[in-house]
Design an enzyme around this catalytic site. Structure first.
Site, mmCIF file in Angstrom:
data_model
loop_
_atom_site.group_PDB
_atom_site.id
_atom_site.type_symbol
_atom_site.label_atom_id
_atom_site.label_comp_id
_atom_site.label_asym_id
_atom_site.label_seq_id
_atom_site.Cartn_x
_atom_site.Cartn_y
_atom_site.Cartn_z
ATOM 1 C CG ASP A 34 -2.239 0.733 0.936
ATOM 2 O OD1 ASP A 34 -2.128 1.924 0.612
ATOM 3 O OD2 ASP A 34 -3.347 0.179 1.065
ATOM 4 C CG HIS A 49 -0.923 1.757 -3.332
ATOM 5 N ND1 HIS A 49 -2.130 1.456 -2.760
ATOM 6 C CD2 HIS A 49 -0.574 0.655 -4.053
ATOM 7 C CE1 HIS A 49 -2.511 0.226 -3.117
ATOM 8 N NE2 HIS A 49 -1.576 -0.275 -3.893
#
Ligand SMILES: *[C@@H]1O[C@H](CO)[C@@H](O)[C@H](O)[C@H]1NC(C)=O
Ligand SMILES: *[C@@H]1O[C@H](CO)[C@@H](O)[C@H](O)[C@H]1NC(C)=O
Ligand SMILES: *[C@@H]1O[C@H](CO)[C@@H](O)[C@H](O)[C@H]1NC(C)=O
Ligand SMILES: *[C@@H]1O[C@H](CO)[C@@H](O)[C@H](O)[C@H]1NC(C)=O
Ligand SMILES: *[C@@H]1O[C@H](CO)[C@@H](O)[C@H](O)[C@H]1NC(C)=O
Length: 397
Positions: free
Chosen positions: A218, A241
């Site tokens: 993430d 991310h």
């Protein structure tokens, strides 16, 4: 033989001397408190006892975790302590895989003024068996799995050299803390592991991240509400991310995010690079301002520069009102690399609160996606500002 009185006396004296010298030097070795370094026997109590003893010691006591693997369940290292606490991690801590024993997170540092965590050791969250239980990528409200390291109400702390791997949820979280520095940290989890943010920072100020290498599933670093004066330098992100401010606006009463510098960072194969996001229907009106991104290199990043004020990762979000988050004074300077999507620059701001003071300066991207004959584009919606220097794709502000 050993039961002969003189041996017992000698043995007893030895133990007293050993305890006394440990006390004098202020060194608390977890093994002296019964921790097992073979990774099978639960050592939670030994670690908790070592902390309690060290925390009650004035000066600069040191908790030593020697080489070896230590199985530990949830730990709360709570202050205030009498002295400054030093934790020297040479071994590897293994988080228990039994989810039923966790109240909230794995290792929590709370109410501490003066903390150093050092060493080349590892915090292994052993999260792989927990990931299938994580419903958060699918549901708006979900039960959170344990984060590996949480610092709350901590001031004046340095965490350096250590490695974190495979957390059940986030690797690290900083909450209501000031003057916390992360130096030369390594963070590793698979690119498809759910919600394994490298570091999440909320309600904190003067947090520094320097020279980290963060590969995770993430956000590399995520910056929540209520932060002031954060500095991120020399960080390499990917997979993951990217570095994200937000998501802002989800819960009532969120505080402003003011002052962020991201400099000399590299993104390799991340889905986003530099991102600011707020929920589509924010219940909270707050300011996000004074962000400075400079000297950034990206390789094969899907959304290199993105402001997204219509963020909704689910099939549907509660409502579709424009975001109440006001974004101002954001500078992107000397940013170069390759983009996997055509929209290398995407600034989608709120219809009711347009972005102001967005500056693009010396930006150069090339397309490395699969489509033939693509020239990169930049998109601006409700975004005001200016550009200077060379900007490719051409600036939309
Ligand atoms: C450690 O100290 C806290 C209070 O600071 C106490 O609640 C806890 O029971 C102690 N734990 C151990 C294992 O002694
Ligand atoms: C931080 O800790 C160091 C080491 O104990 C100490 O010298 C310094 O004064 C502390 N700084 C603050 C702001 O508390
Ligand atoms: C901002 O953070 C940096 C690094 O922690 C610090 O040197 C500086 O004094 C801080 N500025 C303010 C205004 O607090
Ligand atoms: C940039 O970051 C790298 C680590 O990724 C570091 O080695 C280098 O010294 C930094 N350069 C500058 C100018 O700060
Ligand atoms: C790509 O551009 C070249 C030269 O401009 C052209 O010959 C070719 O047909 C184009 N290909 C596609 C799929 O549009």
């Amino acid at each position: 033989m050993a039961s002969e009185p003189k041996f017992m006396v000698i043995g007893f004296l030895f133990l007293i001397l050993k305890a006394a010298s440990a006390q004098q030097l202020g060194v608390y070795n977890v093994k002296a408190y019964g921790a097992s370094g073979y990774g099978q026997i639960d050592s939670t109590k030994a670690f908790q006892d070592a902390w309690n003893a060290s925390c009650a010691t004035a000066g600069k006591p040191r908790i030593v975790i020697p080489e070896g693997k230590y199985l530990v369940g949830p730990l709360v290292f709570k202050g205030p302590c009498k002295g400054m606490q030093v934790i020297e991690l040479r071994g590897e801590l293994l988080a228990s895989t039994d989810l039923s024993i966790y109240v909230s997170n794995w290792i929590q540092f709370q109410y501490i003024d003066g903390l150093i965590i050092t060493g080349n050791g590892r915090f292994n969250g052993q999260g792989a068996t927990a990931w299938p239980h994580n419903q958060c990528p699918k549901k708006w409200s979900c039960k959170l799995l344990p984060t590996s390291l949480v610092f709350s109400y901590v001031t004046n702390a340095t965490i350096m050299g250590v490695t974190l791997l495979d957390p059940k949820l986030f690797h690290m979280q900083v909450f209501k803390s000031n003057y916390v520095t992360f130096n030369s940290i390594r963070v590793t989890a698979p690119g498809d592991s759910p919600n394994t943010d490298g570091l999440h920072i909320a309600e904190s100020s003067n947090i520094v991240v320097n020279k980290a290498v963060i590969a995770t599933g993430d956000d590399c670093i995520s910056i929540g509400p209520g932060n002031r004066n954060l500095s991120i330098t020399g960080v390499t992100c990917g997979p993951g991310h990217g570095i994200s401010v937000g998501s802002l606006g989800k819960t009532p009463g969120e505080n402003d995010v003011v002052g962020l510098t991201v400099r000399n960072c590299t993104f390799i194969g991340t889905s986003n690079g530099l991102r600011i996001k707020s929920w589509q229907s924010s219940v909270s009106a707050l300011k996000a301002s004074g962000f400075h991104y400079e000297d950034i290199v990206m390789k094969d990043v899907y959304n290199p520069i993105i402001i997204d004020q219509e963020y909704c990762p689910y099939v549907s979000c509660p409502e579709k009102d424009p975001s109440l988050v006001k974004i101002t004074d954001v500078t992107f300077k000397n940013i170069r690399g390759t983009s996997l999507s055509e929209e290398a620059i995407k600034l989608v701001c709120s219809a009711s609160n347009p972005c102001e003071g967005v500056q693009l300066q010396d930006i150069h991207f090339e397309y490395t996606g699969d489509k033939p004959n693509i020239s990169l584009t930049s998109t601006c919606v409700n975004a005001q500002g200016f550009s200077n220097g060379n900007v490719n794709p051409n600036s939309c502000v």
